[in-house]
Design a protein around this motif. Structure first.
Motif, PDB file in Angstrom:
ATOM      1  N   ASP A  48       0.814  -1.206   0.000  1.00 44.50           N
ATOM      2  CA  ASP A  48       0.000   0.000   0.000  1.00 44.50           C
ATOM      3  C   ASP A  48       0.853   1.264   0.000  1.00 44.50           C
ATOM      4  N   GLY A  49       2.052   1.150   0.500  1.00 45.51           N
ATOM      5  CA  GLY A  49       2.937   2.316   0.534  1.00 45.51           C
ATOM      6  C   GLY A  49       3.784   2.477  -0.709  1.00 45.51           C
ATOM      7  N   GLU A  50       3.559   1.616  -1.715  1.00 41.36           N
ATOM      8  CA  GLU A  50       4.344   1.653  -2.946  1.00 41.36           C
ATOM      9  C   GLU A  50       3.641   2.505  -4.010  1.00 41.36           C
ATOM     10  N   PRO A  51       4.421   3.140  -4.876  1.00 38.77           N
ATOM     11  CA  PRO A  51       3.806   4.058  -5.852  1.00 38.77           C
ATOM     12  C   PRO A  51       3.148   3.372  -7.046  1.00 38.77           C
ATOM     13  N   ARG A  52       3.574   2.162  -7.399  1.00 43.43           N
ATOM     14  CA  ARG A  52       3.048   1.555  -8.615  1.00 43.43           C
ATOM     15  C   ARG A  52       1.662   0.960  -8.418  1.00 43.43           C
ATOM     16  N   SER A  53       0.903   0.888  -9.514  1.00 42.61           N
ATOM     17  CA  SER A  53      -0.423   0.272  -9.473  1.00 42.61           C
ATOM     18  C   SER A  53      -0.301  -1.238  -9.493  1.00 42.61           C
ATOM     19  N   GLY A  54      -1.422  -1.907  -9.269  1.00 47.04           N
ATOM     20  CA  GLY A  54      -1.416  -3.358  -9.277  1.00 47.04           C
ATOM     21  C   GLY A  54      -0.925  -3.932 -10.584  1.00 47.04           C
ATOM     22  N   ARG A  55      -1.437  -3.412 -11.721  1.00 46.34           N
ATOM     23  CA  ARG A  55      -1.019  -3.963 -13.015  1.00 46.34           C
ATOM     24  C   ARG A  55       0.440  -3.635 -13.317  1.00 46.34           C
ATOM     25  N   GLY A  56       0.854  -2.418 -13.067  1.00 44.10           N
ATOM     26  CA  GLY A  56       2.248  -2.052 -13.295  1.00 44.10           C
ATOM     27  C   GLY A  56       3.185  -2.822 -12.403  1.00 44.10           C
ATOM     28  N   ARG A  57       2.748  -3.033 -11.168  1.00 43.11           N
ATOM     29  CA  ARG A  57       3.563  -3.804 -10.237  1.00 43.11           C
ATOM     30  C   ARG A  57       3.670  -5.251 -10.703  1.00 43.11           C
ATOM     31  N   ALA A  58       2.568  -5.836 -11.159  1.00 46.20           N
ATOM     32  CA  ALA A  58       2.585  -7.220 -11.625  1.00 46.20           C
ATOM     33  C   ALA A  58       3.513  -7.374 -12.824  1.00 46.20           C
ATOM     34  N   THR A  59       3.488  -6.399 -13.733  1.00 51.49           N
ATOM     35  CA  THR A  59       4.373  -6.451 -14.899  1.00 51.49           C
ATOM     36  C   THR A  59       5.828  -6.427 -14.475  1.00 51.49           C
ATOM     37  N   ALA A  60       6.155  -5.550 -13.517  1.00 51.71           N
ATOM     38  CA  ALA A  60       7.528  -5.474 -13.017  1.00 51.71           C
ATOM     39  C   ALA A  60       7.935  -6.775 -12.329  1.00 51.71           C
ATOM     40  N   MET A  61       7.020  -7.369 -11.587  1.00 50.36           N
ATOM     41  CA  MET A  61       7.327  -8.610 -10.886  1.00 50.36           C
ATOM     42  C   MET A  61       7.541  -9.757 -11.874  1.00 50.36           C
ATOM     43  N   ARG A  62       6.743  -9.798 -12.940  1.00 54.21           N
ATOM     44  CA  ARG A  62       6.907 -10.877 -13.925  1.00 54.21           C
ATOM     45  C   ARG A  62       8.219 -10.741 -14.697  1.00 54.21           C
ATOM     46  N   ALA A  63       8.815  -9.571 -14.648  1.00 54.74           N
ATOM     47  CA  ALA A  63      10.097  -9.375 -15.318  1.00 54.74           C
ATOM     48  C   ALA A  63      11.273  -9.875 -14.484  1.00 54.74           C
ATOM     49  N   VAL A  64      11.020 -10.229 -13.218  1.00 57.79           N
ATOM     50  CA  VAL A  64      12.098 -10.746 -12.360  1.00 57.79           C
ATOM     51  C   VAL A  64      11.772 -12.114 -11.772  1.00 57.79           C
ATOM     52  N   ASN A  65      10.534 -12.558 -11.901  1.00 56.06           N
ATOM     53  CA  ASN A  65      10.133 -13.874 -11.404  1.00 56.06           C
ATOM     54  C   ASN A  65       9.884 -14.788 -12.597  1.00 56.06           C
ATOM     55  N   PRO A  66      10.838 -15.656 -12.931  1.00 51.79           N
ATOM     56  CA  PRO A  66      10.679 -16.469 -14.136  1.00 51.79           C
ATOM     57  C   PRO A  66       9.551 -17.486 -14.006  1.00 51.79           C
ATOM     58  N   LEU A  67       8.959 -17.803 -15.140  1.00 53.74           N
ATOM     59  CA  LEU A  67       7.998 -18.891 -15.217  1.00 53.74           C
ATOM     60  C   LEU A  67       8.691 -20.190 -15.602  1.00 53.74           C
ATOM     61  N   PHE A  68       9.763 -20.057 -16.400  1.00 54.30           N
ATOM     62  CA  PHE A  68      10.484 -21.226 -16.890  1.00 54.30           C
ATOM     63  C   PHE A  68      11.917 -21.232 -16.369  1.00 54.30           C
ATOM     64  N   ILE A  69      12.309 -22.322 -15.777  1.00 52.15           N
ATOM     65  CA  ILE A  69      13.697 -22.566 -15.388  1.00 52.15           C
ATOM     66  C   ILE A  69      14.089 -23.942 -15.925  1.00 52.15           C
ATOM     67  N   PRO A  70      15.365 -24.251 -15.998  1.00 50.38           N
ATOM     68  CA  PRO A  70      15.763 -25.580 -16.459  1.00 50.38           C
ATOM     69  C   PRO A  70      15.540 -26.623 -15.362  1.00 50.38           C
ATOM     70  N   ARG A  71      14.291 -27.021 -15.240  1.00 46.69           N
ATOM     71  CA  ARG A  71      13.952 -27.972 -14.177  1.00 46.69           C
ATOM     72  C   ARG A  71      14.693 -29.281 -14.398  1.00 46.69           C
ATOM     73  N   ASN A  72      15.084 -29.872 -13.286  1.00 46.14           N
ATOM     74  CA  ASN A  72      15.988 -31.011 -13.347  1.00 46.14           C
ATOM     75  C   ASN A  72      15.420 -32.181 -14.146  1.00 46.14           C
ATOM     76  N   HIS A  73      14.129 -32.462 -13.961  1.00 42.83           N
ATOM     77  CA  HIS A  73      13.561 -33.605 -14.678  1.00 42.83           C
ATOM     78  C   HIS A  73      13.473 -33.326 -16.174  1.00 42.83           C
ATOM     79  N   LEU A  74      13.324 -32.057 -16.542  1.00 41.53           N
ATOM     80  CA  LEU A  74      13.281 -31.711 -17.960  1.00 41.53           C
ATOM     81  C   LEU A  74      14.666 -31.807 -18.591  1.00 41.53           C
TER      82      LEU A  74
END
Length: 491
Positions: free
Chosen positions: A411-437
């Protein structure tokens, strides 16, 4: 092909051994990094697959190449070995790429060298493909790393526990100078070589240190900060190097030597994958203190260059190395704030981060998917009580309390929910080289000569932060297994 300009040859000849690669029987190109080749000034259209295979197997040298094996020593699992060196790798030379960066071109698996210590100087296909996948995945994640330019089958078997297909990897690095390179000359009390090597590293990687009052001290400071940044990034994505010996620590601050490395699935700070790390020396959360230990060994090698009084030199460099913990904490916390959607810093943020990690550990939740699910919870608050995040953590004691604290902090952050989510998706990967793959891709290549799974995984890992609906199976956590996952060094 390359416009070589190899400054390492300016060092004393005891720093390396000059020799040619050992030819292979039937080179066959199985992977070639077109984008990296163009960065290096190579036009792939000028070369056939057969010509590339011949060159990157070591059967023919590019014009201007001066192949050499580098000398180095190292602490391996805490025990000092005074002579290691490139036992199966040859530096072909250095090139200045199109961005003005100087980079090494090295063949790994190129044959016996004076540093092979009884080994065959070769590499097996599995470890070559693993390093290709992992190093390119790390690059796509934005983490400093060596790169893979080419992989070539040799048409010859290599003997490990059994006969395996042989291969050669072409590796690109900011340089291949390691902490162990300095240790090699310190062990021999070769102050002249140490000074020349330090000057070489400063000129190549940390030119500002040359203008400092004490360049050798400034060099240690620069390497300490580079390693603090690097290891912080490893932890942020759940990466475990697996064999952080001093000969596997680059003074350029790049991830190097992808042997028994792996990515953590379920969050557990004590995670160890390497089959040779029986005591957990290089476990996930042990990586920061081990990096500090390695840096202390690096600083020891430079004592004669810092002060003629050994006690004064020790005091000065001890202060520098002691700063690693604070620098690591700074870099790690900055990265973790970004993963939680925080663009500013407050004193209570460390506790908030640790609280989320405690939830992950208690739930044995998937590290990567949990952070990615936070992005959805920022954009759609209901996702925290109905979506993936709730599925992963909703039944864990303390989850609701942590969620309330996190939302209050946002709540004390300046970014909106959508802008914040976009920034977070730029640092939280969806794909990593998972060991079984990774294991599945390697098995297909080794057992059926089927490189399609390797190529598909490599392509998807090149865009780790992007939603790729046709690759949803590559984002999923591994199926439950009673068998602990183990990695092997491959040498």
């Amino acid at each position: 092909m390359f416009n070589f300009d190899t400054t390492y040859l300016d060092l004393p000849d005891r720093c390396y051994a000059r020799l040619e690669p050992t030819p292979v029987a039937r080179p066959e190109l199985i992977a070639f990094n077109l984008d990296l080749a163009r960065e290096l000034g190579v036009d792939p259209d000028d070369w056939s697959a057969d010509a590339l295979a011949t060159m990157f197997s070591g059967n023919a040298m590019p014009a201007g190449a001066t192949p050499l094996a580098m000398a180095y020593a190292g602490h391996q699992f805490g025990s000092f070995v005074p002579q290691l060196g490139d036992g199966r790798a040859l530096l072909l030379g250095e090139v200045v790429d199109r961005a003005g960066r100087r980079r090494d071109i090295q063949l790994k698996g190129a044959g016996i060298t004076p540093f092979s210590r009884g080994g065959d100087g070769r590499a097996a296909l599995g470890p070559v493909l693993r390093e290709y996948l992992l190093s390119e995945a790390m690059h796509a994640l934005g983490i400093p790393t060596t790169r893979a330019l080419a992989a070539v089958l040799t048409g010859e078997p290599v003997m490990r526990d059994t006969a395996l297909p042989g291969a050669v990897l072409t590796r690109v690095a900011a340089s291949h100078v390691r902490v162990g390179t300095f240790q090699y000359f310190a062990a021999r009390r070769d102050t002249e070589a140490l000074q020349r090597l330090a000057d070489h590293v400063i000129a190549r990687h940390y030119p500002a240190a040359a203008r400092a009052e004490a360049p050798s001290v400034a060099l240690v400071e620069a390497v300490v900060d580079a390693q603090a940044r690097l290891v912080a990034r490893w932890l942020e994505v759940g990466f475990i190097h697996g064999v952080m010996n001093t000969d596997n620590m680059s003074v350029a601050g790049e991830t190097i030597d992808y042997g028994p490395c792996a990515f953590m699935d379920a969050y557990a700070p004590g995670t160890v994958f390497s089959s040779i790390d029986r005591r957990g020396r290089y476990a996930y959360m042990n990586q920061p203190p081990i990096a500090a230990w390695n840096l202390a060994r690096f600083a020891e090698t430079l004592l004669p260059l810092v002060d003629a009084d050994p006690e004064a030199a020790v005091a000065r460099l001890t202060e520098v190395v002691s700063g690693f913990a604070g620098r690591f904490e700074h870099h790690w916390l900055a990265g973790m704030r970004a993963k939680l959607g925080l663009g500013t810093g407050r004193a209570e943020d460390a506790a908030l981060v640790q609280g989320f990690l405690d939830l992950l550990q208690a739930a044995a939740a998937d590290y990567t998917l949990s952070f990615r699910a936070l992005c959805d919870a920022v954009e759609e608050p209901a996702a925290a009580t109905e979506g993936e995040l709730h599925r992963l953590l909703g039944d864990t004691p303390g989850y609701a309390d942590w969620l309330e604290q996190w939302r209050a902090r946002l709540d004390g952050e300046p970014r909106s929910g959508r802008g914040r989510a976009t920034a977070m998706r730029a640092v939280n990967p969806l794909f990593i080289p998972r060991n079984h793959l990774v294991e599945g891709a390697l098995a297909a290549a080794l057992e059926r000569s089927d490189f399609a799974p390797f190529e598909r995984l490599l392509t998807v890992l090149g865009r780790p932060f992007d939603a790729q609906p046709d690759a949803a199976d590559l984002a999923a956590a591994p199926p439950p297994s009673d068998t602990p996952y183990r990695t092997f060094c491959g040498t």
